[in-house]
Structures are given as C-alpha cells and as structure tokens.
Design a protein around this motif. Structure first.
Motif, mmCIF file in Angstrom:
data_model
loop_
_atom_site.group_PDB
_atom_site.id
_atom_site.type_symbol
_atom_site.label_atom_id
_atom_site.label_comp_id
_atom_site.label_asym_id
_atom_site.label_seq_id
_atom_site.Cartn_x
_atom_site.Cartn_y
_atom_site.Cartn_z
ATOM 1 N N LEU A 1 38.911 32.347 35.327
ATOM 2 C CA LEU A 1 39.891 32.860 35.024
ATOM 3 C C LEU A 1 40.893 31.565 34.287
ATOM 4 O O LEU A 1 41.546 31.322 33.773
ATOM 5 N N ALA A 2 40.680 30.635 35.488
ATOM 6 C CA ALA A 2 41.099 29.048 34.574
ATOM 7 C C ALA A 2 41.063 28.409 33.642
ATOM 8 O O ALA A 2 42.016 28.267 32.617
ATOM 9 N N GLU A 3 39.761 28.259 32.959
ATOM 10 C CA GLU A 3 39.102 28.074 32.013
ATOM 11 C C GLU A 3 40.051 28.627 31.001
ATOM 12 O O GLU A 3 39.918 28.161 29.925
ATOM 13 N N HIS A 4 40.116 29.894 31.313
ATOM 14 C CA HIS A 4 40.337 30.679 29.502
ATOM 15 C C HIS A 4 42.093 30.970 30.247
ATOM 16 O O HIS A 4 42.974 31.428 29.595
ATOM 17 N N ASP A 5 42.928 30.127 30.606
ATOM 18 C CA ASP A 5 43.958 30.194 31.383
ATOM 19 C C ASP A 5 44.900 29.353 30.619
ATOM 20 O O ASP A 5 44.955 28.534 30.777
ATOM 21 N N ASP A 6 46.186 29.751 29.374
ATOM 22 C CA ASP A 6 46.648 29.298 28.306
ATOM 23 C C ASP A 6 48.154 29.573 28.756
ATOM 24 O O ASP A 6 48.661 29.009 28.054
ATOM 25 N N ARG A 7 48.321 29.924 29.831
ATOM 26 C CA ARG A 7 49.401 29.849 30.320
ATOM 27 C C ARG A 7 50.916 29.342 30.824
ATOM 28 O O ARG A 7 49.502 28.572 31.559
ATOM 29 N N GLN A 8 51.713 29.529 30.984
ATOM 30 C CA GLN A 8 52.194 28.672 31.483
ATOM 31 C C GLN A 8 51.970 29.186 33.208
ATOM 32 O O GLN A 8 52.163 29.870 33.240
ATOM 33 N N ARG A 9 51.923 27.513 33.529
ATOM 34 C CA ARG A 9 51.792 27.702 35.299
ATOM 35 C C ARG A 9 52.822 27.063 36.004
ATOM 36 O O ARG A 9 53.574 26.304 35.897
ATOM 37 N N PRO A 10 53.887 28.107 37.174
ATOM 38 C CA PRO A 10 54.367 27.690 37.927
ATOM 39 C C PRO A 10 54.184 26.225 38.896
ATOM 40 O O PRO A 10 53.167 25.961 38.193
ATOM 41 N N PRO A 11 54.883 25.298 39.466
ATOM 42 C CA PRO A 11 54.177 23.630 39.986
ATOM 43 C C PRO A 11 53.524 24.329 40.924
ATOM 44 O O PRO A 11 53.518 25.558 41.603
ATOM 45 N N SER A 12 52.660 23.348 40.779
ATOM 46 C CA SER A 12 51.403 23.746 42.607
ATOM 47 C C SER A 12 50.530 24.934 41.761
ATOM 48 O O SER A 12 49.671 25.021 43.412
ATOM 49 N N TRP A 13 50.848 26.051 41.316
ATOM 50 C CA TRP A 13 49.687 26.980 41.161
ATOM 51 C C TRP A 13 48.591 27.022 40.740
ATOM 52 O O TRP A 13 48.628 25.855 39.324
ATOM 53 N N ARG A 14 48.082 27.327 40.416
ATOM 54 C CA ARG A 14 46.146 26.943 40.031
ATOM 55 C C ARG A 14 46.485 27.824 38.955
ATOM 56 O O ARG A 14 45.391 27.850 38.029
ATOM 57 N N LEU A 15 46.698 29.202 39.248
ATOM 58 C CA LEU A 15 46.437 29.721 37.703
ATOM 59 C C LEU A 15 48.144 29.796 37.573
ATOM 60 O O LEU A 15 49.001 30.398 38.527
ATOM 61 N N SER A 16 48.127 30.550 36.217
ATOM 62 C CA SER A 16 49.762 31.046 36.079
ATOM 63 C C SER A 16 49.900 32.668 36.953
ATOM 64 O O SER A 16 48.501 33.447 37.073
ATOM 65 N N PRO A 17 51.148 33.094 36.131
ATOM 66 C CA PRO A 17 50.981 34.318 36.712
ATOM 67 C C PRO A 17 49.771 35.261 36.227
ATOM 68 O O PRO A 17 49.596 36.573 37.051
ATOM 69 N N TRP A 18 49.776 35.848 34.612
ATOM 70 C CA TRP A 18 49.225 36.557 34.155
ATOM 71 C C TRP A 18 47.954 36.145 34.759
ATOM 72 O O TRP A 18 47.216 37.246 34.653
ATOM 73 N N ALA A 19 47.110 35.142 34.732
ATOM 74 C CA ALA A 19 45.794 35.197 34.983
ATOM 75 C C ALA A 19 45.679 35.235 36.509
ATOM 76 O O ALA A 19 44.883 36.622 37.493
ATOM 77 N N VAL A 20 47.012 35.321 37.470
ATOM 78 C CA VAL A 20 46.854 35.938 38.603
ATOM 79 C C VAL A 20 46.850 37.096 39.228
ATOM 80 O O VAL A 20 46.259 37.691 39.492
ATOM 81 N N LEU A 21 47.539 38.487 38.369
ATOM 82 C CA LEU A 21 47.702 39.590 38.345
ATOM 83 C C LEU A 21 46.144 40.070 37.448
ATOM 84 O O LEU A 21 45.496 40.661 37.958
ATOM 85 N N ASN A 22 45.293 39.209 36.795
ATOM 86 C CA ASN A 22 43.721 40.292 35.922
ATOM 87 C C ASN A 22 43.437 39.260 37.722
ATOM 88 O O ASN A 22 42.358 40.596 37.474
#
Length: 361
Positions: A21-42
């Motif tokens: 998910l991190a590799e394919h995640d090009d969305r904006q991430r909140p500070p210190s988040w490992r993934l974007s909210p979109w990736a967390v949802l998925n």
C-alpha cells in the motif's frame, strides 16, 4: 531466524500488505502517518492494487464508519469506538494504529485497577531513591511515548477505568501536553499523536465518561453485522486465521456448521427466527460475533484432535451451550425452549438437535 509467535501484532502479520500500500500510495499523508487516509481505508476494508496485490479486508461493515474514524484521527479530536461486545472495536483499533503509526503496541488496557501512572507516567523507584527525580528515573506510559513519538495510543475498555483516572486524559487531549511537575517540565505531543479508545456500551453506569472527557472524543458506534452473510464471512475469516495460527488442520467442510452457529446466535440475539415467523426468548449474554468465532475455533480443535478432522454438530454443541447458558437457571429455560420450538423442527438440523439435546440433559 524469525521467531514464531502465537499472535503477531497487526503490523507484523500484514507487513507485506502495508508495504505494498505504501508503494502505491501517492495521496497526501497527514504529519507522521505511514499511509494516506485513502490507503488506510483500503487496508481496513480490502482492495486489489494495480499490480494485483490483494489487500484482505480487516473489517466487514459500513464503509462510512471507517471513513469517519480515519478522518477523526487526522484532526485534533480523539476517537472513541463504542459498541456491544464482539463488534470488533479492539480489532479496528489495532489495525488503525498499525496502518497509521506502524505500531499498535502503545496500549493501555483498562480495568478497575488501572492507575493514573498507566496513562501519565511512573517511576523507577530504585533510581528515584538513589538519584531523585530525573528523566532517567521516569517510566513513560504508552500515552506519553505516543506523544513523544508522534504515534497513536490505544486505550482499551475506557469505561472500566476509574473516573478520576479517566480524567487524566483531559489535559492530554485538549492541550496536547502532559505536565511533569516533578521535573518542572512538560511533554508536548508531536504531530501524528492521537488516541483511540474503545468502550463497551453495555458498561453504561460502571464508570461513565465525564462530559468534559466525552467532548474530547468523536464517537463512532460499531454495529453488529447487518446480515447473516456478512457475519458468516467475518466468522469464516477469523476462524481460518485463528486455525492457521494454532496449526489446526484446514476444514473445507465447515461452512455448514459456521452458518448454523451464526444463525443460532443471530436468532437468539434478535428474539425471532430469521424468517420472522417464530418469536424466541433472548438469553442474558450478548452472543456476539466474537463468541461465535470462539465456539467454532473450539469446535475445529475438537474435530482435529478427537474426531475425523471434519467439523460436525457435536463439535460445536458444547461451545454453543456454554455461550448461551450464562445464567444456569434462566438461560437454560431459554435454550431448551429454542431447541424444542425451532431447532427440532428445522429441516437438516436433526444431528445438531440431538447433539445439543444430549448435552443439555
């Protein structure tokens, strides 16, 4: 060599999925988040990535609830997951922390004996006596560590914690600061810090949250599964996962018994049969999805070690009896009535009826 553990943390068990998910995640991430909210949802709900990587669903339920939970953690408000026992509050909490912080272990387990030190900090008393108050003598709580590292802290069963200890969270959540008067200092939370708490709404009246503390949380109520199909899917996945971790043989013929256990639990919870034709009494227990998983995992163990490896009615009968009859007097009457008026007359359930009747006496 990697050490085998009975139950890996979510970030360990699903490390490959999180990395993909991190590799394919090009969305904006909140500070210190490992993934974007979109990736967390998925990660929570499951998806298939462009390269074909399958992300397995961790939660089966309303998408909007998980969206609200994730969005809350991206703000300055803490998250309270509320629901009856067995609605996957702890499960969702762990996986949210794993996906967002990469660490689900900053955990405070709430009990009637939880002390304020579990939320704030304690002391290494040998060093405290020898050296006096110092940073080296201070023992940070999981919450304090989360503040310093910009991660999520988890507080399980918040309403089991005494009210005065609960309220030690107020300053932390409102000011994002934890005073340490013994050192004449304070800990200020780094970006990425937040708190996920869980609470059982059947504990209402035990240690209810103060209005001041409740205002610091955004509450998301996790429901029981809406449909039998959804509950069967949840139970099937978890029984399979638990069976693998316990090295139990895979049972390809267990779906019929899974459906049967889920049906019994849903009907007794609802107080009516699935077709709505017969009203039944409900027992005192919750008969949660988590209990159905426990009954079936125990049944798989019985079938594997004392049977032919195929899950059958007599393998789950004792577990169901133990789950339903919490109060030996009142619940036994409810269970026997259900057996005689519903189970006995149901096509294809004769073996299950005999197994349950034999144990029930």
């Amino acid at each position: 060599m990697t050490e085998t553990v009975l139950r890996p943390h979510a970030e360990q068990a699903h490390a490959a999925e999180l990395a993909a998910l991190a590799e394919h995640d090009d969305r904006q991430r909140p500070p210190s988040w490992r993934l974007s909210p979109w990736a967390v949802l998925n990660y929570l709900l499951g998806t298939t990535l462009p390269d074909g990587t399958v992300i397995t669903p961790k939660y089966i339920g309303p998408r909007r609830l998980i969206e609200v939970a994730i969005a809350t953690l991206a703000t300055d408000r803490a998250l309270l997951l509320l629901g009856v026992p067995g609605t996957a509050k702890t499960w969702v909490s762990e996986h949210l922390a794993a996906a967002i912080s990469g660490d689900s272990t900053l955990l405070v387990q709430g009990t009637a004996g939880t002390a304020e030190e579990a939320i704030r900090y304690g002391w290494n008393y040998a060093r405290l006596i020898a050296e006096g108050p110092s940073e080296q003598a201070l023992v940070p709580s999981p919450v304090l560590r989360a503040m310093r590292e910009g991660r999520l802290a988890r507080v399980e069963e918040l309403t089991r914690i005494p009210a005065d200890v609960q309220d030690s969270l107020i300053t932390i959540l409102s000011e994002k600061t934890l005073p340490i008067p013994e050192l004449e200092s304070e800990a200020q939370a780094r970006p990425g810090f937040n708190v996920i708490a869980t609470a059982n709404n059947r504990d209402k009246g035990v240690n209810e949250l103060s209005s001041a503390l409740r205002r610091r949380f955004n509450t998301v109520v996790l429901p029981l599964p809406d449909t039998a199909e959804a509950e069967v899917e949840i139970v099937t996945r978890r029984v399979s996962d638990l069976g693998a971790s316990l090295a139990l043989p895979a049972d390809s013929a267990g779906l019929a018994e899974i459906r049967r256990v889920v049906t019994v639990f849903r009907e007794l919870r609802a107080g009516r049969t699935e077709d709505g034709r017969i009203a039944v009494k409900s027992p005192s227990g919750t008969l949660s999805t988590a209990e159905a998983i426990s009954v079936l995992t125990g049944g798989v163990a019985l079938a594997a070690h004392f049977g032919d490896g195929v899950l059958r009615p007599h393998d789950v009968a004792a577990g169901i009896l133990g789950a339903v009859v919490k109060d030996p007097s009142a619940d036994r009457v409810v269970w026997m009535e259900y057996l005689e008026t519903v189970v006995r007359e149901r096509d294809g359930w004769s073996d299950f009826y005999r197994a349950c009747r034999e144990l029930s006496g």
